[in-house]
Enzyme design. Structure first.
Site, PDB file in Angstrom:
ATOM      1  N   TYR A 165       0.858  -1.188   0.000  1.00 49.19           N
ATOM      2  CA  TYR A 165       0.000   0.000   0.000  1.00 49.19           C
ATOM      3  C   TYR A 165       0.891   1.234   0.000  1.00 49.19           C
ATOM      4  CZ  TYR A 165      -3.511   3.402   1.573  1.00 49.19           C
ATOM      5  OH  TYR A 165      -4.351   4.498   1.685  1.00 49.19           O
ATOM      6  N   ASP A 224       9.423   3.070  -0.265  1.00 47.58           N
ATOM      7  CA  ASP A 224       8.380   3.715   0.544  1.00 47.58           C
ATOM      8  C   ASP A 224       8.632   3.389   2.020  1.00 47.58           C
ATOM      9  OD1 ASP A 224       6.110   4.636   1.781  1.00 47.58           O
ATOM     10  OD2 ASP A 224       4.702   3.681   0.386  1.00 47.58           O
ATOM     11  N   LYS A 283       3.891   9.361   8.573  1.00 49.34           N
ATOM     12  CA  LYS A 283       3.658   8.769   9.894  1.00 49.34           C
ATOM     13  C   LYS A 283       4.595   9.327  10.983  1.00 49.34           C
ATOM     14  CE  LYS A 283       0.833   5.037   8.237  1.00 49.34           C
ATOM     15  NZ  LYS A 283       0.938   4.465   6.907  1.00 49.34           N
TER      16      LYS A 283
HETATM   17  C1  LIG Z   1       0.299   4.829   5.594  1.00 50.62           C
HETATM   18  C2  LIG Z   1       1.087   4.551   4.366  1.00 50.62           C
HETATM   19  C3  LIG Z   1       0.993   5.382   3.229  1.00 50.62           C
HETATM   20  C4  LIG Z   1      -0.020   6.478   3.112  1.00 50.62           C
HETATM   21  O1  LIG Z   1       0.158   7.521   4.034  1.00 50.62           O
HETATM   22  P1  LIG Z   1      -1.091   8.497   4.344  1.00 50.62           P
HETATM   23  O2  LIG Z   1      -0.488   9.541   5.227  1.00 50.62           O
HETATM   24  O3  LIG Z   1      -2.122   7.643   4.993  1.00 50.62           O
HETATM   25  O4  LIG Z   1      -1.561   9.030   3.046  1.00 50.62           O
HETATM   26  C5  LIG Z   1       1.862   5.153   2.175  1.00 50.62           C
HETATM   27  N1  LIG Z   1       2.748   4.150   2.209  1.00 50.62           N
HETATM   28  C6  LIG Z   1       2.851   3.322   3.268  1.00 50.62           C
HETATM   29  C7  LIG Z   1       3.878   2.232   3.260  1.00 50.62           C
HETATM   30  C8  LIG Z   1       2.010   3.469   4.361  1.00 50.62           C
HETATM   31  O5  LIG Z   1       2.093   2.612   5.389  1.00 50.62           O
END
Ligand SMILES: *Cc1c(COP(=O)(O)O)cnc(C)c1O
Length: 447
Positions: free
Chosen positions: A148, A243, A276
């Site tokens: 994701y 990511d 985060k």
């Molecule tokens: C939470 C998350 C996102 C998205 O971040 P948001 O602030 O919710 O848009 C993207 N990549 C990873 C790996 C995530 O865990």
């Protein structure tokens, strides 16, 4: 008595919320659809504890899905936010706080020479993909099933937890043209990556991968997987986006890349995304990488990207104070706490004969109701996730707040102390028994 009878105020608020907000929530997993019952409306938090609108407190093993790495209302962070807020909320100009936050990130992550601040992880990955396309002049994106990266149109194919929970293969509203540019491959499958590049190498702009997959439950990259992605992408003139929105500043001071570099420091991704933890609970995220690549961004280059609230002074102060409090001694403590929670959960489930696997990647962890750690999304979905609803509700009933889906990572913080673990220990036996006696249709009992 049903579980919902214990949360009358949350029930009232959920009814009000549903009238004015789709499904009553502003992010789908919060609605408890996968586990049934009424979502708890939280009113406050302190350290490892959160308190709902009915005044019940819970040990928090979600930590806002990662950001609250120091626990709730950490005194240094609270002071920094109050101080920044007292000086005004937003100016739409550059400010010192955002520079200091960028410097802190650059100092922690050698692969990142420059960063651009944004407001969410979604924006970070969306912008990184645009930059990669702009810099390479190519269109296709490779992603992995179960990873994701936020709700970016081109990245919503086979995107893990939210969609796994709702069993949606893809989202309506994402056009065929957008999906057509995305190649979805099985996680941890380098042969599939080689084959995709053999077929489409000239057109692939970028490979994006979670530094360690944690949005289909936790599925660690096999040793050398991320390094091989960099090697294969670079051999074909494509870029790699790592990511680290979830892993960044949580699994180590310098994120997952620091853990990788301990084994093999011979490679680097081209771009890295963060979110985060770096916002500390306020909206702040970032993407960054080599300075020559970042120079393609406006105003130095032609790839457009902007944000009214990007680098917001209050969010930047919150993120900076959080990162500064993430001192080197925090990480061994997080590792130890995560390991202890995982061990306690696993022992309780084993005592009741529940087939399960504790899956880990650094200090990230989740529990799969299956034998053996999965290595990709197909395997992650092969679990008795219906046992999780019973387990979840029994834990909730005993004052422990878990992710309301079997396909999410669990999170601890530096504030999770022995007191917090006592609550967990007290809750586990009944929850493990509930998991053992659950039936495939038992989620409906809580609905
Ligand atoms: C939470 C998350 C996102 C998205 O971040 P948001 O602030 O919710 O848009 C993207 N990549 C990873 C790996 C995530 O865990």
């Amino acid at each position: 008595m049903t579980y919902d009878d214990r949360a009358p105020r949350s029930q009232e608020l959920f009814a009000r919320a549903r009238a004015v907000t789709p499904g009553g929530v502003n992010s789908p997993v919060r609605a408890f659809r996968a586990v049934g019952g009424t979502p708890r409306f939280m009113a406050s938090g302190q350290g490892p504890w959160i308190t709902d609108a009915d005044g019940r407190d819970y040990l928090d093993l979600v930590c806002s899905w990662g950001p609250m790495v120091l626990g709730h209302a950490h005194p240094d962070v609270l002071a920094a936010v109050r101080d920044a807020a007292g000086r005004g909320f937003s100016f739409g100009t550059p400010g010192e706080g955002e520079v200091a936050l960028a410097e802190e990130i650059v100092a922690r992550v050698p692969a990142v020479e420059q960063v651009r601040l944004v407001s969410s992880g979604t924006e970070a990955t969306m912008s990184a993909i645009r930059l990669a396309r702009g810099a390479t002049g190519r269109s296709k994106v490779v992603k992995f099933a179960g990873c994701y990266h936020g709700h970016v149109d081109s990245l919503l194919a086979a995107a893990g937890s939210g969609l796994a929970t709702f069993a949606l293969p893809d989202s309506p509203g994402v056009t065929g043209a957008q999906a057509h540019e995305t190649i979805v491959l099985p996680y941890n499958d380098l042969a599939a990556v080689e084959a995709a590049f053999a077929a489409h190498g000239e057109d692939i702009a970028v490979v994006i991968t979670e530094a360690a997959a944690a949005n289909m439950g936790v599925v660690a990259p096999e040793p050398g997987f991320n390094a091989a992605l960099a090697r294969i992408a670079h051999a074909h003139g494509a870029l790699l986006v790592l990511d680290e929105v979830m892993t960044g500043f949580r699994v180590a001071r310098g994120g997952w890349l620091e853990l990788e570099a301990r084994a093999d420091s011979s490679w680097a991704p081209d771009l890295v995304t963060f979110g985060k933890v770096m916002g500390g609970g306020l909206p702040a995220a970032a993407f960054g990488g080599r300075a020559d690549l970042m120079a393609h961004l406006a105003p130095t280059g032609p790839v457009y990207q902007a944000g009214t609230l990007a680098g917001n002074p209050v969010a930047a102060a919150c993120g900076l104070a959080t990162l500064r409090a993430c001192t080197p001694d925090l990480y061994p403590r997080l590792d130890a706490t995560a390991a202890t929670v995982g061990r306690l959960v696993s022992e309780a489930l084993a005592a009741e004969g529940v087939v399960h696997t504790l899956a880990t990647a650094g200090n990230l962890f989740s529990v799969f109701f299956r034998a053996g750690a999965p290595r990709d999304y197909d395997e992650a979905r092969e679990q008795e996730s219906w046992r999780y609803a019973a387990f979840f509700h029994a834990m909730l009933d005993h004052g422990v707040y878990l992710p309301p889906s079997a396909f999410e990572a669990w999170f601890v913080s530096g504030a999770h102390d022995d007191n917090a673990l006592d609550r967990l220990v007290a809750a586990l036996p009944a929850a493990a028994r509930a998991a053992a006696t659950a039936r495939p249709d038992s989620a409906e009992e809580y609905a």
